[in-house]
Design a protein around this motif. Structure first.
Motif: not given
Lengths: 596, 189
Positions: A481, A484-489
């Motif tokens: 996270r 920069g990896v968000d919930d959608d990904h």
């Protein structure tokens, strides 16, 4: 003192203990792993030890201890040294305060490795000393000598082993631990702050010290001439090859056994070589000793011309190459049917669930693997990935590979996998590149809560460290996270749960940009997991089983097919841990849980 | 003359524990001993080979083709695979236990059920020990390795060593009685 039978790795650990070492670090890797396991288990009251996230960190952590004044060491397998060389080449210039020894465990024949590199070549390249032992007693004794050398010549020492030295056991006479005081730290920026101006000066000093050490090598007790009066053959050798030479030739040839293999004892070698018209260099891997003899003018030396550069030696290899002896008698069963027995993912292994699900998406992706148990998924029937090279490459190769596929109009998605320990080792920096390069890929962390392939070592994600103490566990999810990896990904799933893992793969393969899947389920062989699943297994109800073999497709070693009854069966109940993957495949509900 | 012993089996069968106990016993008997094993990937259900050499002075820890005095096999198919190690006149001690390798499970290969008969046709000294079955009768199949140790010790005629004491010191505390019973069964077969 008492005598014990010890592996080379146990003896190196003992040697470090007796030499007064106070700091030891490593990243696990076969055949080196047991060195630090022994230090962490047996000597933790006297030696701080740790599994570092990777070999570079391990070497730097240990070197810091040396600069600070303690005798310190680090250990790695041969390919692990590649990761650590950034430090090592510069430490070669700086030199040491407390003795500093780097243990490399090379793996000729690739028993558990991806190449056969010969790390002896690193010593002259990095301008550091090198020592090689031929049995466990020497492993212990030469470790102590290596620390003395390191301090005497202000130089890191490479202690080079091979699989057969690491993993063979022989008798060792134990000694006491030497009390080596910590040297008081004083600032010496001219020696330890390696900037152009200081490095140039240190290089001159290093060359001077190497010349002095080369002279010393001729009289070092680590090198030994075993001269046989009247012998017609002279053999120059080191390490495990010495044992094969003695076994084949006994006391019929003269032997120069070299223990301090860099700098080589050139005068000793020349004096020895001059006496024998028939001169052999017996060494696995590269022609290191052979080339040195040729450089000294002994072009009659025979080495790689007769003895292979590939694989490892044994008595037969040396006998066949250098004598006329006939092959020994062997028994043969004509036309014997001997099926191979490759290593496989264990019963209940969480990785099986992931790779089994991935097969559903055949033709939609190209897959990259990495170093760990999951590498076994490359074999049929899972055929889990196309390529695999080194730690972290399961992610970073995707950056370029995805662009190469796109350039040729191939619309398949790329998907890379690596484990929790590999993620901490170098997967994190690879993930950072996947994010910052905006690569269209699926990155999967197969988190089984342990460094499994090398036999269950702790890593930064576990709540315990090498010495058995509690330690902070670092969250892979939080790191992902933070990149920069968000919930959608991002999906975090149990890999055995086929519905959940397929939903994650659906989303990942459809997504634009980087998509991360973390699979979470602990290794089936972890003690806590075995304990929690004690007595639990599944069974096949023969009345319900229709013999369709769907459950066989997961390639679980616990499941077999009874050809007479035409029914599936759980042949190895003891190792089944009721993971339930086979139950999810059975369309008729013939597999039931037992002992829940 | 050095004696060479090979133990073969499948990862998890306890070959390494057996060879550790054997090595310690041989040292107690006054021999120089070397033992060699390959770990790593072989832990994951692959073939495991452990080699032990003993005598007055042992150099190479590795046993080559045609050099083994005794092969102890924990699994039928592995006895067949290890055959090239056996020296002329050597002995094979093998269990009849069958553990299917992955190519057999996936149907790519067929298990050689006839392996022991084939071995008996070419090797004069084949001793069959139903160690896994005996261990199961004693209460735990995992004691198979110590049944085979008993059979091996008998073959080697090494009676001047306190094997029972060594076993007690090298197996988990709660399995000592089981393993001592397993040793006696193997020795007296």
């Amino acid at each position: 003192m008492s005598k014990m039978i010890m592996s080379g790795n146990e003896a190196v650990a003992r040697g470090a203990y007796e030499a007064g070492v106070r700091f030891a670090s490593a990243y696990p890797g076969t055949p080196s792993t047991e060195i630090l396991e022994n230090i962490g288990g047996l000597y933790k009251d006297d030696i701080y030890s740790e599994w570092s996230p990777n070999e570079k960190v391990a070497a730097e952590a240990a070197f810091g201890a040396s600069v600070g004044g303690m005798r310190s060491m680090c250990a790695f397998k041969h390919v692990g040294m590649n990761v650590a060389t950034d430090l090592i080449f510069t430490a070669g210039y700086s030199g040491v305060t407390g003795g500093f020894v780097l243990v490399t465990a090379d793996d000729p024949a690739c028993h558990s490795s991806q190449n056969e590199q010969d790390n002896r070549l690193y010593a002259p390249h990095a301008k550091i000393a090198m020592v090689e032992a031929s049995d466990s007693q020497e492993c212990k004794d030469f470790m102590k000598a290596a620390f003395e050398l390191s301090e005497k010549f202000d130089v890191p020492v490479l202690f080079r082993m091979t699989t057969r030295i690491c993993h063979s056991k022989s008798i060792v006479e134990l000694g006491e631990r030497e009390d080596v005081p910590v040297i008081k730290y004083e600032r010496h920026a001219e020696k330890y702050a390696m900037l152009p101006a200081t490095a140039r000066v240190r290089h001159v000093i290093r060359e001077d010290l190497l010349a002095k050490m080369a002279e010393y090598s001729n009289t070092s007790e680590l090198n030994r001439v075993e001269e046989v009066p009247g012998a017609k053959i002279g053999i120059v050798t080191s390490g495990i090859s010495y044992q094969y030479v003695k076994e084949v030739f006994g006391d019929t040839v003269s032997v120069l056994k070299i223990g301090l293999t860099y700098p080589l004892p050139e005068k000793l070698m020349a004096d020895f070589a001059a006496k024998y018209e028939t001169l052999y260099a017996v060494e696995e891997g590269e022609p290191y000793l052979e080339d040195a003899l040729k450089k000294l003018g002994f072009h009659n030396v025979v080495g790689k011309e007769k003895l292979t550069i590939q694989g490892e030696f044994n008595t037969k290899v040396v006998r066949d190459a250098l004598t006329d002896a006939k092959d020994l008698f062997t028994y043969k069963v004509e036309n014997a049917n001997i099926p191979a027995r490759p290593p496989v993912l264990c019963a209940g292994c969480p990785h099986r669930g992931f790779y089994f699900a991935l097969k559903n998406y055949k033709d939609k992706y190209v897959s990259a693997g990495d170093i760990g148990c999951y590498a076994l998924a490359v074999n049929p029937p899972l055929n889990g990935f196309d390529f695999q090279f080194d730690m972290g490459a399961g992610f970073s190769t995707l950056v370029g590979f995805s662009r190469a596929l796109k350039a040729q109009g191939d619309t398949r998605k790329v998907i890379g996998q690596l484990g929790d320990s590999t993620f901490f080792h170098s997967g994190l920096t690879s993930l950072i590149d996947l994010v910052s390069s905006e690569t269209n890929a699926v990155a999967v962390v197969l988190d089984n809560s342990i460094t499994a392939m090398t036999g269950h070592q702790e890593n930064p994600g576990t709540y315990k460290n090498l010495m058995g103490y509690e330690s902070p566990a670092i969250s892979i999810e939080a790191l992902v996270r933070a990149c920069g990896v968000d919930d959608d990904h991002l999906r975090i799933v149990d890999p055995v749960d086929q519905k959940a893992i397929c939903e994650a793969l659906d989303a990942g393969l459809e997504a634009e940009g980087l998509f991360v899947i973390i699979t979470k389920r602990p290794c089936a062989l972890l003690k806590e997991v075995i304990k929690a699943n004690a007595g639990k297994h599944v069974k096949v109800d023969p009345d319900k089983c229709v013999g369709c073999k769907m459950c066989m497709k997961i390639a679980c070693p616990s499941i077999a097919f009874d050809d007479t009854a035409k029914k599936a069966m759980i042949a190895d109940v003891a190792n089944c841990n009721q993971c339930g993957l086979c139950m999810q495949q059975c369309k008729v509900g013939a597999i039931e849980k037992v002992g829940e | 003359m050095n004696k060479c012993i090979i133990l073969v089996g499948v990862g998890g069968q306890g070959t390494i524990t057996t060879s550790t106990i054997l090595s310690k016993g041989l040292i107690e008997a006054g021999f120089d001993v070397k033992m060699s094993e390959i770990h790593g990937m072989s832990q994951r259900g692959g073939t495991v080979v452990t080699q032990i050499k003993y005598g007055e002075k042992v150099y190479s820890p590795i046993i080559g083709d045609g050099e083994a005095d005794i092969i102890v096999s924990f699994e039928k198919l592995e006895a067949l695979r290890a055959l090239p190690f056996l020296k002329e006149g050597g002995t094979i001690v093998t269990d009849v236990r069958e553990i299917n390798p992955m190519p057999v499970l996936t149907g790519e290969a067929v298990y050689p059920h006839e392996a022991i008969d084939q071995l008996k046709e070419v090797v004069p000294n084949v001793i069959v020990v139903e160690a896994a079955k005996v261990a199961e009768e004693l209460g735990n199949v995992k004691a198979q390795n110590i049944v085979l140790l008993g059979a091996l010790v008998k073959q080697l005629a090494l009676d001047n060593v306190d094997w029972r004491d060594l076993i007690a010191k090298n197996v988990p505390a709660k399995t000592v009685d089981l393993n001592l019973a397993a040793f006696d069964k193997g020795y007296n077969m």
